[in-house]
Enzyme design. Structure first.
Site, PDB file in Angstrom:
ATOM      1  CG  HIS A  38     -49.867  14.913   2.028  1.00  0.00           C
ATOM      2  ND1 HIS A  38     -50.046  16.083   1.315  1.00  0.00           N
ATOM      3  CD2 HIS A  38     -48.527  14.650   1.992  1.00  0.00           C
ATOM      4  CE1 HIS A  38     -48.860  16.494   0.861  1.00  0.00           C
ATOM      5  NE2 HIS A  38     -47.936  15.653   1.260  1.00  0.00           N
ATOM      6  CG  ASP A  59     -43.979  19.188   3.578  1.00  0.00           C
ATOM      7  OD1 ASP A  59     -43.408  18.431   4.387  1.00  0.00           O
ATOM      8  OD2 ASP A  59     -44.239  18.875   2.399  1.00  0.00           O
ATOM      9  CG  HIS A 115     -44.937  17.339  -0.859  1.00  0.00           C
ATOM     10  ND1 HIS A 115     -43.881  16.939  -0.061  1.00  0.00           N
ATOM     11  CD2 HIS A 115     -44.714  16.819  -2.093  1.00  0.00           C
ATOM     12  CE1 HIS A 115     -43.056  16.190  -0.779  1.00  0.00           C
ATOM     13  NE2 HIS A 115     -43.529  16.107  -2.015  1.00  0.00           N
ATOM     14  CG  ASP A 134     -40.702  18.069   2.096  1.00  0.00           C
ATOM     15  OD1 ASP A 134     -40.953  19.216   2.531  1.00  0.00           O
ATOM     16  OD2 ASP A 134     -41.570  17.184   1.982  1.00  0.00           O
TER      17      ASP A 134
END
Ligand SMILES: [Zn+2]
Length: 342
Positions: A124, A160, A162, A247
């Site tokens: 991120h 991931d 996200h 995740d």
């Protein structure tokens, strides 16, 4: 198969704040997974050196690098969920340095594959700011290292849960980097829509696979086999980096997906298939998210086991109804740039 593992106490010294889900115990979980999977004795253990300022500036702005450095030795909050403790700067430099070193080792042929069990995570972090638990974009810095050493095509596969917005932003206009991300959508950080495909020369080299919550091994398997693998093989990278977040596991408290160990092994198997051409198997996987400790242990063992060439059982790939529709949307969006027409 020579596979390396970056694992060092410094990565446990990053303190994101008490009660924060991105905590040092995550690394203990990785170690437990590798031990229980009887994998650790087959891994070459590596110790990181800090990334240099030059390494960081290939991706990040000087202002961002200076801001992080100014926070060394104290507690700093960058956004509501991203903070650094006194040792976080040292950990972040070591995490980025591990990936730089890993890329160097696979490119010089001393190792075939490397797993970097690092904290803080990176995908991120944008060129000019820390966000989403991430301070420096470890994977992007690794890609930039490879490009600086003369590679012309590098692929990043980010599974991931996200969206890897920072990595996408770093290479948005760069046709030398194929960025493929599968992620829950809409969800944090909000980017990663199907029509985000890059711009200018980089148009088509960003491939987003936004997914509704609830997808499991069967749906992921089809998306990776039918979309990610053909696109990756057509790009034919000279090196593959993997943003390995855990995740999307069914037990993760933040993500809403339903992957199990077989699914994670399958995702790594596709990453290895993408690396089987010009990359000659060279692959560097880097820990991103993943917040349930048992899930992290199980998924780490599955992913690293596959990297070591251990046999695995492909997941039951009977996807739920609606998967065809989803894959059709991916084909429609990406067929203009890639050979994925059924
Ligand atoms: Zn994540």
């Amino acid at each position: 198969m020579r596979v390396g593992l970056f694992d060092d106490p410094v990565f446990g010294e990053h303190d994101a704040g008490s009660e924060h889900p991105e905590r040092p115990a995550r690394l203990e979980a990785v170690r437990r997974g590798l031990r229980d999977g009887v994998l650790e004795m087959d891994l070459a253990r590596l110790a990181p050196r800090p990334a240099s300022r030059e390494d960081l500036l290939r991706v990040h702005t000087a202002a961002h690098v200076d801001r992080l450095a100014a926070g060394a030795g104290r507690r700093v909050r960058f956004d509501p969920d991203t903070a650094a403790g006194p040792r976080s700067h040292a950990a972040a430099l070591a995490a980025a340095g591990a990936v730089v070193d890993a890329v160097g080792r696979v490119l010089d042929g001393s190792l075939d594959r490397v797993f970097c069990a690092v904290r803080p995570p990176g995908h991120h972090a944008t060129p000019d700011r820390a966000m989403g638990f991430c301070l420096l974009n470890n994977v992007a810095i690794g890609v930039a290292t490879a490009l600086a050493s003369g590679l012309r095509r590098v692929a990043v596969i980010d599974f991931d849960v996200h969206h890897g917005n920072g990595t996408q932003e770093a290479f948005w206009r760069d046709p030398r980097v194929l960025f493929v991300s599968s992620h829950q959508f809409p969800y944090y950080p909000g980017t990663g829509a199907l029509d985000e495909v890059g711009e200018g020369e980089g148009r088509g080299f960003t491939v987003n696979l936004p997914m509704p919550a609830g997808l499991g091994d069967g749906e992921y398997s089809r998306a990776y086999r039918e979309i990610v693998e053909p696109i990756g093989r057509a790009f034919d990278p000279e090196l593959v980096l993997v943003s390995a977040g855990f995740d999307a596991h069914r037990d993760d408290p933040l993500g809403g997906m339903a992957l199990g160990a077989a699914g994670f092994a399958e995702l790594m198997d596709v990453c290895l298939a993408v690396a089987s051409g010009a990359a000659r198997g060279r692959l560097v996987a880097v820990l991103e998210g993943g917040y349930d400790l048992d899930a992290i242990a199980e998924a780490s063992a599955a992913v690293v086991g596959r990297m070591l060439g251990r046999p695995f059982t492909a997941p039951d790939a009977t996807p739920r109804p609606g998967t065809d529709h989803l894959l059709e949307a991916y084909r429609t969006a990406h067929a203009k740039h890639w050979p994925i027409v059924k």
